[in-house]
Design a protein around this motif. Structure first.
Motif, PDB file in Angstrom:
ATOM      1  N   GLY A   1      17.892  -2.923 -92.825  1.00  0.00           N
ATOM      2  CA  GLY A   1      17.515  -4.297 -92.496  1.00  0.00           C
ATOM      3  C   GLY A   1      17.984  -4.728 -91.123  1.00  0.00           C
ATOM      4  N   GLY A   2      18.593  -3.828 -90.350  1.00  0.00           N
ATOM      5  CA  GLY A   2      19.105  -4.182 -89.033  1.00  0.00           C
ATOM      6  C   GLY A   2      20.555  -4.616 -89.119  1.00  0.00           C
ATOM      7  N   ALA A   3      20.966  -5.479 -88.192  1.00  0.00           N
ATOM      8  CA  ALA A   3      22.353  -5.957 -88.172  1.00  0.00           C
ATOM      9  C   ALA A   3      22.428  -7.341 -87.550  1.00  0.00           C
ATOM     10  N   HIS A   4      23.430  -8.097 -87.995  1.00  0.00           N
ATOM     11  CA  HIS A   4      23.773  -9.388 -87.404  1.00  0.00           C
ATOM     12  C   HIS A   4      25.200  -9.256 -86.912  1.00  0.00           C
ATOM     13  N   VAL A   5      25.383  -9.402 -85.613  1.00  0.00           N
ATOM     14  CA  VAL A   5      26.698  -9.221 -85.006  1.00  0.00           C
ATOM     15  C   VAL A   5      27.208 -10.570 -84.532  1.00  0.00           C
ATOM     16  N   GLU A   6      28.373 -10.982 -85.066  1.00  0.00           N
ATOM     17  CA  GLU A   6      29.041 -12.205 -84.611  1.00  0.00           C
ATOM     18  C   GLU A   6      29.843 -11.835 -83.375  1.00  0.00           C
ATOM     19  N   PHE A   7      29.604 -12.516 -82.277  1.00  0.00           N
ATOM     20  CA  PHE A   7      30.256 -12.191 -81.021  1.00  0.00           C
ATOM     21  C   PHE A   7      31.151 -13.343 -80.596  1.00  0.00           C
ATOM     22  N   GLY A   8      32.421 -13.040 -80.393  1.00  0.00           N
ATOM     23  CA  GLY A   8      33.370 -14.056 -79.940  1.00  0.00           C
ATOM     24  C   GLY A   8      33.421 -14.136 -78.434  1.00  0.00           C
ATOM     25  N   ALA A   9      33.263 -15.339 -77.901  1.00  0.00           N
ATOM     26  CA  ALA A   9      33.309 -15.530 -76.452  1.00  0.00           C
ATOM     27  C   ALA A   9      34.398 -16.529 -76.077  1.00  0.00           C
ATOM     28  N   GLU A  10      35.344 -16.741 -76.996  1.00  0.00           N
ATOM     29  CA  GLU A  10      36.415 -17.677 -76.717  1.00  0.00           C
ATOM     30  C   GLU A  10      37.210 -17.202 -75.502  1.00  0.00           C
TER      31      GLU A  10
END
Length: 170
Positions: free
Chosen positions: A136-145
């Motif tokens: 199903g693919g991927a969902h990547v949470e990316f932190g830019a703090e």
């Protein structure tokens, strides 16, 4: 690297001739063979049974044909310029973002992971993250703090596919 071999071809008289590849034995998997004719500009990928017809004038038949034919070998390559994934298939939201954003990547044939690299305007890596790719693919949470506001490039690599998306941080 590609290997090229110049062929010397001799014929007894003017006329039409055919070069044929009866079989391509002992050629490693993933290596392709090509016959090029400098006189016509044609290049033919060789396979068992492939034949190439050419003509020779009386003047050409008097000596070996040097520099006309070349046999070359190179690794098999995809003959398309499109990547396995397009920019329209990948979404980055919210964009512009504050602190965090999500990258949605579809399934990519032959890829098991996706590596996301966030680059600043100087091309320096400021964040890097990997995720597993499922059917199903991927969902990547990316932190830019902690990153300065501005425009960043998000480079995604999955298998042989590479794609870059623009991300704006506020």
């Amino acid at each position: 690297a590609a290997t090229r071999i110049a062929l010397a071809v001799g014929v007894p008289a003017a006329g039409a001739y055919t070069l044929s590849a009866a079989a391509l034995t002992n050629l490693p998997t993933g290596l392709d063979a090509y016959l090029s004719d400098a006189a016509t500009g044609q290049t033919l990928k060789l396979a068992s049974g492939t034949a190439y017809s050419f003509s020779v004038t009386a003047a050409e038949a008097q000596a070996l044909l040097l520099g006309r034919f070349t046999l070359s070998f190179s690794n098999s390559a995809v003959l398309a310029t499109a990547t396995g994934v397009s920019a329209e298939q990948v979404s980055v939201y919210p964009n512009p973002a504050s602190g965090r954003f999500t990258v949605s990547v579809p399934a990519i044939a032959g890829a098991r992971t996706v590596e996301a690299t966030l680059l600043n305007s100087l091309g320096q890596v400021v964040r890097r993250q990997s995720a597993s790719l499922s059917a199903g693919g991927a969902h990547v949470e990316f932190g830019a703090e902690g990153l300065a506001a501005g425009v960043y490039a998000l480079r995604l690599q999955a298998g042989a596919s590479t794609l870059t998306k623009r991300v704006v941080l506020r």
